[in-house]
Write a protein that holds these residues in place. Sequence first.
Motif, PDB file in Angstrom:
ATOM      1  N   ARG A 190      -0.329 -12.391   1.412  1.00 57.47           N
ATOM      2  CA  ARG A 190      -0.959 -13.278   0.438  1.00 57.47           C
ATOM      3  C   ARG A 190      -0.040 -14.430   0.033  1.00 57.47           C
ATOM      4  O   ARG A 190      -0.494 -15.489  -0.362  1.00 57.47           O
ATOM      5  CB  ARG A 190      -1.309 -12.508  -0.849  1.00 57.47           C
ATOM      6  CG  ARG A 190      -2.181 -11.286  -0.667  1.00 57.47           C
ATOM      7  CD  ARG A 190      -3.581 -11.700  -0.255  1.00 57.47           C
ATOM      8  NE  ARG A 190      -4.493 -10.560  -0.247  1.00 57.47           N
ATOM      9  CZ  ARG A 190      -4.504  -9.571   0.629  1.00 57.47           C
ATOM     10  NH1 ARG A 190      -3.637  -9.574   1.618  1.00 57.47           N
ATOM     11  NH2 ARG A 190      -5.384  -8.587   0.544  1.00 57.47           N
ATOM     12  N   ASP A 191       1.264 -14.176   0.140  1.00 55.22           N
ATOM     13  CA  ASP A 191       2.261 -15.118  -0.382  1.00 55.22           C
ATOM     14  C   ASP A 191       3.304 -15.471   0.670  1.00 55.22           C
ATOM     15  O   ASP A 191       4.408 -15.871   0.329  1.00 55.22           O
ATOM     16  CB  ASP A 191       2.960 -14.488  -1.594  1.00 55.22           C
ATOM     17  CG  ASP A 191       3.649 -13.161  -1.223  1.00 55.22           C
ATOM     18  OD1 ASP A 191       3.317 -12.599  -0.155  1.00 55.22           O
ATOM     19  OD2 ASP A 191       4.514 -12.704  -1.978  1.00 55.22           O
ATOM     20  N   ARG A 225       7.338  -6.731  -6.134  1.00 54.95           N
ATOM     21  CA  ARG A 225       7.273  -7.911  -5.259  1.00 54.95           C
ATOM     22  C   ARG A 225       8.672  -8.340  -4.827  1.00 54.95           C
ATOM     23  O   ARG A 225       8.900  -8.663  -3.673  1.00 54.95           O
ATOM     24  CB  ARG A 225       6.561  -9.077  -5.960  1.00 54.95           C
ATOM     25  CG  ARG A 225       5.134  -8.771  -6.353  1.00 54.95           C
ATOM     26  CD  ARG A 225       4.303 -10.021  -6.419  1.00 54.95           C
ATOM     27  NE  ARG A 225       4.033 -10.538  -5.092  1.00 54.95           N
ATOM     28  CZ  ARG A 225       3.058 -10.098  -4.292  1.00 54.95           C
ATOM     29  NH1 ARG A 225       2.244  -9.175  -4.694  1.00 54.95           N
ATOM     30  NH2 ARG A 225       2.907 -10.601  -3.087  1.00 54.95           N
ATOM     31  N   ARG A 239       0.836  -1.207   0.000  1.00 48.80           N
ATOM     32  CA  ARG A 239       0.000   0.000   0.000  1.00 48.80           C
ATOM     33  C   ARG A 239       0.871   1.257   0.000  1.00 48.80           C
ATOM     34  O   ARG A 239       0.552   2.245  -0.666  1.00 48.80           O
ATOM     35  CB  ARG A 239      -0.910  -0.007   1.241  1.00 48.80           C
ATOM     36  CG  ARG A 239      -2.059  -0.975   1.147  1.00 48.80           C
ATOM     37  CD  ARG A 239      -2.800  -1.083   2.470  1.00 48.80           C
ATOM     38  NE  ARG A 239      -3.909  -2.000   2.387  1.00 48.80           N
ATOM     39  CZ  ARG A 239      -5.129  -1.665   1.963  1.00 48.80           C
ATOM     40  NH1 ARG A 239      -5.383  -0.424   1.622  1.00 48.80           N
ATOM     41  NH2 ARG A 239      -6.084  -2.569   1.882  1.00 48.80           N
ATOM     42  N   ARG A 250      -3.136 -12.787 -10.764  1.00 50.24           N
ATOM     43  CA  ARG A 250      -1.865 -12.231 -11.234  1.00 50.24           C
ATOM     44  C   ARG A 250      -0.847 -13.359 -11.434  1.00 50.24           C
ATOM     45  O   ARG A 250      -0.926 -14.414 -10.792  1.00 50.24           O
ATOM     46  CB  ARG A 250      -1.346 -11.157 -10.278  1.00 50.24           C
ATOM     47  CG  ARG A 250      -0.911 -11.695  -8.958  1.00 50.24           C
ATOM     48  CD  ARG A 250      -0.155 -10.673  -8.133  1.00 50.24           C
ATOM     49  NE  ARG A 250       0.127 -11.261  -6.860  1.00 50.24           N
ATOM     50  CZ  ARG A 250      -0.322 -10.811  -5.683  1.00 50.24           C
ATOM     51  NH1 ARG A 250      -1.068  -9.732  -5.629  1.00 50.24           N
ATOM     52  NH2 ARG A 250      -0.015 -11.424  -4.571  1.00 50.24           N
TER      53      ARG A 250
HETATM   54  O1   DC Z   1      -3.818  -7.090   3.142  1.00 46.26           O
HETATM   55  P1   DC Z   1      -4.140  -5.814   2.426  1.00 46.26           P
HETATM   56  O2   DC Z   1      -5.594  -5.748   2.011  1.00 46.26           O
HETATM   57  O3   DC Z   1      -3.720  -4.591   3.174  1.00 46.26           O
HETATM   58  O4   DC Z   1      -3.286  -5.855   1.066  1.00 46.26           O
HETATM   59  C1   DC Z   1      -3.289  -4.784   0.165  1.00 46.26           C
HETATM   60  C2   DC Z   1      -3.010  -5.296  -1.243  1.00 46.26           C
HETATM   61  O5   DC Z   1      -1.682  -5.782  -1.337  1.00 46.26           O
HETATM   62  C3   DC Z   1      -3.936  -6.402  -1.747  1.00 46.26           C
HETATM   63  O6   DC Z   1      -4.408  -6.085  -3.038  1.00 46.26           O
HETATM   64  C4   DC Z   1      -3.047  -7.620  -1.836  1.00 46.26           C
HETATM   65  C5   DC Z   1      -1.662  -7.080  -1.896  1.00 46.26           C
HETATM   66  N1   DC Z   1      -0.724  -7.912  -1.147  1.00 46.26           N
HETATM   67  C6   DC Z   1       0.063  -8.783  -1.842  1.00 46.26           C
HETATM   68  O7   DC Z   1      -0.035  -8.860  -3.061  1.00 46.26           O
HETATM   69  N2   DC Z   1       0.977  -9.546  -1.179  1.00 46.26           N
HETATM   70  C7   DC Z   1       1.091  -9.472   0.151  1.00 46.26           C
HETATM   71  N3   DC Z   1       2.000 -10.233   0.773  1.00 46.26           N
HETATM   72  C8   DC Z   1       0.264  -8.603   0.885  1.00 46.26           C
HETATM   73  C9   DC Z   1      -0.651  -7.842   0.202  1.00 46.26           C
END
Ligand code: DC
Length: 228
Positions: free
Chosen positions: A129-130, A108, A39, A186
């Motif tokens: 997420r990962d 990333r 973010r 993605r």
């Molecule tokens: O958890 P969050 O909603 O604050 O995450 C914001 C965005 O970042 C969401 O679109 C997913 C992405 N994100 C990601 O791709 N990989 C991560 N490790 C954490 C978040």
Amino acid sequence: MKKLIIAIDGPSGVGKSTLSKVLAHEFGYLNLDTGAMYRAVALASFRQGIDASDHDALRQLCEEIVIEFSCNKGEEHVLLNGENVSSEIRTPEISLLTAAVAACPDVRQAMVARQRELGKAGGVVLEGRDIGTVVFPHADVKFFLKASAEVRGRRRFLELQANGVEVELARTIADVEARDAADTNRTTSPLKQAEDAVVIDTTNLDIPQVMERMFAAVADRLNKGTSG
Ligand code: DC
């Protein structure tokens, strides 16, 4: 006692932030909100007028900006070049932009390197997420949380309202679905459940109920660690 690396993955609005904070606090661990890092990159790109498709500019941006976390009176803040941007990074506009920016492989790569640096010593809860699939595939405990999009949208709506952000419920649910699609489809590090993750569906569970299951899994891991 062994200091664990705990990974919490799942889609947006599933309760990761709250749960990871409670878990980290309980064990005296560092809490790392990796979404906040993406973010912050999105906010920086927005301010500089960088398009999410301009990967060269995004890569350079990641080399220039400094993202840090600070804790003040029990509240965690995200700092972008020293400025507290904790509220600004959570507007619906920046949330949508973040999904696009987080799809950039260079972004990333830069964020994953930083997350590994911050977490490698253990004693950390990372939520994202990962985490269990890419950042720390050998994490000591991996959680994958899920819940229906409607329930997650409703939770996000209440959270935004509580923070004084004006939004509509239908829009929040639609945004959750749009981000799910972007995060899942993605090419680089999509949202994916690790095979060895503890999966918890939080649709019909409240925070204490989910917490109970998470504590049990962590305690189990710690007990295994001490017995051999
Ligand atoms: O958890 P969050 O909603 O604050 O995450 C914001 C965005 O970042 C969401 O679109 C997913 C992405 N994100 C990601 O791709 N990989 C991560 N490790 C954490 C978040």
